[in-house]
Design a protein around this motif. Structure first.
Motif, short mmCIF file in Angstrom:
data_model
loop_
_atom_site.label_atom_id
_atom_site.label_comp_id
_atom_site.label_asym_id
_atom_site.label_seq_id
_atom_site.Cartn_x
_atom_site.Cartn_y
_atom_site.Cartn_z
N VAL A 1 -2.66 4.25 82.88
CA VAL A 1 -3.88 3.65 82.33
C VAL A 1 -4.75 3.08 83.44
O VAL A 1 -5.95 3.35 83.51
N VAL A 2 -4.16 2.26 84.33
CA VAL A 2 -4.97 1.57 85.34
C VAL A 2 -5.31 2.45 86.53
O VAL A 2 -6.31 2.21 87.22
N VAL A 3 -4.52 3.48 86.80
CA VAL A 3 -4.75 4.33 87.97
C VAL A 3 -5.35 5.68 87.58
O VAL A 3 -6.27 6.18 88.24
N ASN A 4 -4.84 6.28 86.50
CA ASN A 4 -5.24 7.64 86.15
C ASN A 4 -6.17 7.73 84.95
O ASN A 4 -6.43 8.83 84.45
N ASP A 5 -6.66 6.58 84.47
CA ASP A 5 -7.66 6.55 83.40
C ASP A 5 -7.18 7.13 82.07
O ASP A 5 -7.99 7.60 81.27
N ARG A 6 -5.89 7.09 81.80
CA ARG A 6 -5.40 7.51 80.48
C ARG A 6 -5.71 6.42 79.46
O ARG A 6 -5.81 5.24 79.79
#
Length: 328
Positions: free
Chosen positions: A132-137
């Motif tokens: 979520v925080v790194v790969n924008d999921r």
């Protein structure tokens, strides 16, 4: 926009049978029936403690907690380690969920202890808060349902999160990545409480948690050095409030690891209440074998031994938080 209830498949972990693992054996697990023995001396400290526990169970059983009119987002944080931070996240979330609230736990600690205690999958490669925080999921893509209680959901942490601090440094809006993902999720789904478990440091992960939250809950252990580092934490929170998140406030302080047999615990509790008269909950979390044992079974103490003093204390703390609402 009308928000929907969020549904997700339960974790593949097997549910733990409370009767199998809960057991009894502490003073605080004695049932009411034990007090009816003719040979039982009702004037002893043991009898008084059993009667007090029975009274507290009856009060909790007869209480219906109010649900908030809008989602309350807590960051549970303390730069000092070993204060019961993750334990507080796990047991408060379980207590609120047991009372009928829909609760989302976001495990932002690379150790993943909250994920373990709530019995959700968090092995390497599992979709997690790192994505979520790194790969924008999106959050809904990584959420798992905890087998603890209906209405309890978890965004797990995996070992991948250990490198997130370095990866976030060069990213645009690095402090707001969790906040933006959480806001998108809450715009669509109906959640009453969000509890974010932070690592015991003030890095970019913790800053993301502060920016995403509106309230800070600080656990303070009733031991020596309890207030050490707290002034720095409060200064950091003020800086984040001033520059990144004007909604942020320290709403709740919870005293943990309380040992009523020691003068030190009494003194620390008195000192904390003197410094923070409006924020400190009346409920105090005692030292408890049951609280320590529960995570090893992938459970909160609420489900592991619901009649123990530790379980009752967290239920009472949850009720107090629910009734207090958002302070103004």
């Amino acid at each position: 926009m009308e928000r929907r209830e969020f549904h997700v498949k339960q974790s593949h972990q097997d549910e733990h049978d409370q009767d199998e693992h809960g057991g009894v054996g502490e003073i605080d697990s004695v049932t009411d029936a034990d007090t009816t023995d003719d040979s039982f001396d009702v004037g002893t400290p043991l009898a008084e403690e059993i009667q007090d526990l029975a009274r507290r169970r009856q009060v909790i059983a007869s209480t219906t907690l109010p649900l908030p009119s809008q989602t309350r987002i807590f960051t549970i944080s303390n730069q000092k380690g070993g204060v019961g931070k993750t334990t507080t996240v796990v047991n408060l979330s379980a207590a609120l969920a047991k009372s009928g609230a829909r609760v989302l736990v976001i495990d932002l600690d690379p150790q993943g202890n909250a994920s373990t205690a709530l019995s959700v999958e968090h092995r390497e490669g599992t979709p997690s808060v790192y994505d979520v925080v790194v790969n924008d999921r999106e959050l809904e893509e990584v959420i798992q349902k905890s087998p603890e209680f209906d209405g309890l959901f978890v965004v797990p942490a995996t070992i991948d999160l250990a490198g997130a601090e370095i990866e976030l440094v060069s990213m645009v809006a690095r402090e707001q990545r969790l906040s933006r993902a959480l806001n998108r999720f809450l715009d669509e789904y109906d959640i009453d409480y969000v509890l974010i478990d932070c690592p015991p440091s003030l890095g970019l992960l913790t800053i993301n948690a502060f920016v995403a939250a509106s309230e800070v809950l600080i656990p303070i252990q009733c031991e020596y050095y309890a207030l050490e580092g707290l002034s720095q934490l409060l200064k950091n929170i003020q800086l984040i409030e001033r520059h990144l998140n004007p909604r942020l406030q320290v709403s709740t302080i919870l005293l943990t690891m309380y040992d009523s047999r020691t003068n030190l615990a009494h003194q620390v509790a008195a000192d904390v209440r003197e410094h923070f008269p409006n924020e400190v909950l009346d409920t105090i979390i005692p030292r408890s074998v049951r609280i320590s044992e529960a995570p090893s079974y992938g459970q909160s103490v609420i489900s592991y031994d619901t009649n123990s003093s530790g379980s009752l204390s967290y239920m009472e703390a949850a009720a107090e938080i629910a009734r207090r609402g958002v302070p103004r």
